[in-house]
Design a protein around this motif. Sequence first.
Motif, mmCIF file in Angstrom:
data_model
loop_
_atom_site.group_PDB
_atom_site.id
_atom_site.type_symbol
_atom_site.label_atom_id
_atom_site.label_comp_id
_atom_site.label_asym_id
_atom_site.label_seq_id
_atom_site.Cartn_x
_atom_site.Cartn_y
_atom_site.Cartn_z
ATOM 1 N N MET A 158 33.013 47.006 20.042
ATOM 2 C CA MET A 158 32.860 45.430 20.462
ATOM 3 C C MET A 158 35.073 45.605 20.914
ATOM 4 N N SER A 159 35.752 46.628 19.214
ATOM 5 C CA SER A 159 37.033 47.036 20.265
ATOM 6 C C SER A 159 36.702 46.925 21.660
ATOM 7 N N ARG A 160 36.337 48.006 22.021
ATOM 8 C CA ARG A 160 36.071 48.502 23.423
ATOM 9 C C ARG A 160 36.339 47.040 24.034
ATOM 10 N N ILE A 161 35.111 46.913 24.417
ATOM 11 C CA ILE A 161 35.238 45.520 25.270
ATOM 12 C C ILE A 161 36.460 44.446 24.914
ATOM 13 N N ASN A 162 37.245 44.416 24.312
ATOM 14 C CA ASN A 162 37.864 43.778 23.605
ATOM 15 C C ASN A 162 39.583 44.518 24.480
ATOM 16 N N ALA A 163 39.087 45.833 24.196
ATOM 17 C CA ALA A 163 40.281 46.679 24.916
ATOM 18 C C ALA A 163 40.149 45.788 26.275
ATOM 19 N N LEU A 164 38.921 45.851 26.970
ATOM 20 C CA LEU A 164 39.321 45.832 28.135
ATOM 21 C C LEU A 164 39.709 44.491 28.697
ATOM 22 N N PHE A 165 39.134 43.679 28.547
ATOM 23 C CA PHE A 165 39.252 42.353 28.315
ATOM 24 C C PHE A 165 40.633 42.048 28.326
ATOM 25 N N ARG A 166 41.814 42.713 27.694
ATOM 26 C CA ARG A 166 42.910 42.947 27.198
ATOM 27 C C ARG A 166 43.867 43.168 27.982
ATOM 28 N N ARG A 167 42.919 44.328 28.689
ATOM 29 C CA ARG A 167 43.897 45.249 30.056
ATOM 30 C C ARG A 167 43.434 43.950 31.082
ATOM 31 N N GLU A 168 42.300 43.023 31.674
ATOM 32 C CA GLU A 168 42.236 42.817 32.908
ATOM 33 C C GLU A 168 43.146 41.645 32.653
ATOM 34 N N ALA A 169 43.588 41.246 31.243
ATOM 35 C CA ALA A 169 44.646 39.916 31.225
ATOM 36 C C ALA A 169 45.994 40.168 31.813
ATOM 37 N N GLN A 170 46.490 42.199 30.956
ATOM 38 C CA GLN A 170 47.444 41.922 31.263
ATOM 39 C C GLN A 170 47.993 42.856 32.792
ATOM 40 N N LYS A 171 47.275 43.154 33.168
ATOM 41 C CA LYS A 171 47.404 43.322 35.174
ATOM 42 C C LYS A 171 47.382 41.983 35.747
ATOM 43 N N ALA A 172 47.044 41.126 35.232
ATOM 44 C CA ALA A 172 47.225 39.993 35.997
ATOM 45 C C ALA A 172 48.358 38.933 36.717
ATOM 46 N N GLU A 173 49.217 40.028 34.804
ATOM 47 C CA GLU A 173 50.335 39.569 34.712
ATOM 48 C C GLU A 173 51.301 39.848 35.800
ATOM 49 N N SER A 174 51.222 41.098 36.097
ATOM 50 C CA SER A 174 51.842 42.040 37.068
ATOM 51 C C SER A 174 51.647 41.662 38.912
ATOM 52 N N SER A 175 52.024 42.267 39.598
ATOM 53 C CA SER A 175 52.571 41.837 40.988
ATOM 54 C C SER A 175 50.851 42.089 41.426
ATOM 55 N N ASP A 176 50.747 40.959 42.278
ATOM 56 C CA ASP A 176 49.193 40.598 42.814
ATOM 57 C C ASP A 176 48.666 41.456 43.980
ATOM 58 N N GLN A 177 49.779 41.656 45.054
ATOM 59 C CA GLN A 177 49.223 42.532 46.643
ATOM 60 C C GLN A 177 50.555 43.597 46.541
ATOM 61 N N VAL A 178 49.656 44.674 47.224
ATOM 62 C CA VAL A 178 50.545 45.588 47.816
ATOM 63 C C VAL A 178 50.534 45.910 49.443
ATOM 64 N N GLU A 179 51.087 45.798 50.168
ATOM 65 C CA GLU A 179 50.691 45.750 51.961
ATOM 66 C C GLU A 179 51.616 47.709 52.026
ATOM 67 N N ILE A 180 50.804 48.543 52.756
ATOM 68 C CA ILE A 180 50.890 49.590 52.633
ATOM 69 C C ILE A 180 49.999 50.108 53.388
ATOM 70 N N GLN A 181 50.654 50.459 54.944
ATOM 71 C CA GLN A 181 50.212 51.171 55.894
ATOM 72 C C GLN A 181 49.544 49.819 56.766
ATOM 73 N N ASP A 182 48.253 50.102 57.162
ATOM 74 C CA ASP A 182 47.523 48.784 57.562
ATOM 75 C C ASP A 182 46.622 48.285 56.132
ATOM 76 N N LEU A 183 47.009 48.942 55.120
ATOM 77 C CA LEU A 183 45.958 47.842 53.767
ATOM 78 C C LEU A 183 46.570 46.430 53.523
ATOM 79 N N ILE A 184 46.439 45.987 53.441
ATOM 80 C CA ILE A 184 46.486 44.771 52.244
ATOM 81 C C ILE A 184 45.318 44.835 51.044
ATOM 82 N N ILE A 185 46.405 45.135 50.323
ATOM 83 C CA ILE A 185 45.158 45.584 48.505
ATOM 84 C C ILE A 185 46.239 43.642 47.533
ATOM 85 N N ASN A 186 44.564 42.808 47.708
ATOM 86 C CA ASN A 186 44.842 42.368 46.648
ATOM 87 C C ASN A 186 44.396 41.525 45.369
ATOM 88 N N ARG A 187 45.136 42.099 44.614
ATOM 89 C CA ARG A 187 44.384 41.583 43.338
ATOM 90 C C ARG A 187 44.392 40.807 42.138
#
Length: 236
Positions: free
Chosen positions: A121-150
């Motif tokens: 349960m601790s590992r699962i909870n940590a996994l979803f916490r990291r997911e929530a933290q990532k959602a708060e950061s920048s959503d898109q990277v454009e580099i070379q001919d790639l557009i990467i949208n998180r």
Amino acid sequence: MATQKSTNSTPKVLVVDDDADIVELLEYNLIKEGYVVKTASTGKKAIEIATTFIPDLILLDIMMPQLDGIETGRLLRQNVDLKNTYILFLTARSEEYSEVAAFEVGADDYITKPIKPRALMSRINALFRREAQKAESSDQVEIQDLIINRKNYTVTQGGDKAIVLPKKEFELLFFLAQTPDKVFSRDELLQKIWGADIYVLERTVDVHIRKLREKLGDRYIKTLKGVGYMFSNEAD
């Protein structure tokens, strides 16, 4: 209690195991933590349920009759609607080849039995916490001919070619592309993408890099022998 995702919805978990006692144990503990839970005793049933339930996480046993967990995972990863779903394999097998096979089909974690509910349960909870933290950061990277949208986990190549990546492959690509021309060791990538609380083999990084190159081509991610990997900011 379950960590809320960025959509403020309660995370959904699908438990897949042919051992009824393990299913009951996991279901009880997940519900206690606040997750919405469905269960399946076969790979075929898991695929059927996942198609409509669209879980945020699948706990998947490897050693099941008829359709084993590895093949079930491979088929689940072919469903575009499940591209953002975490898959955690549960198994009594500890051989390296079993772990490598799991990550080959898109595993996010690999946990050996016997299961310790509190630790899991601790590992699962940590996994979803990291997911929530990532959602708060920048959503898109454009580099070379790639557009990467998180925000929607999409990769567009050359302006119109959409590429579907499993969650961990996407996160690895996004992380490397955020800091082009910076070299990261395998250990650093394991820490950043899988987390310090999840044990996986260093070879797992190599597997995911190989899969990214198969889908995107060789010119984006470069290898520095004996050091690690980097995203190249220069087109070949």
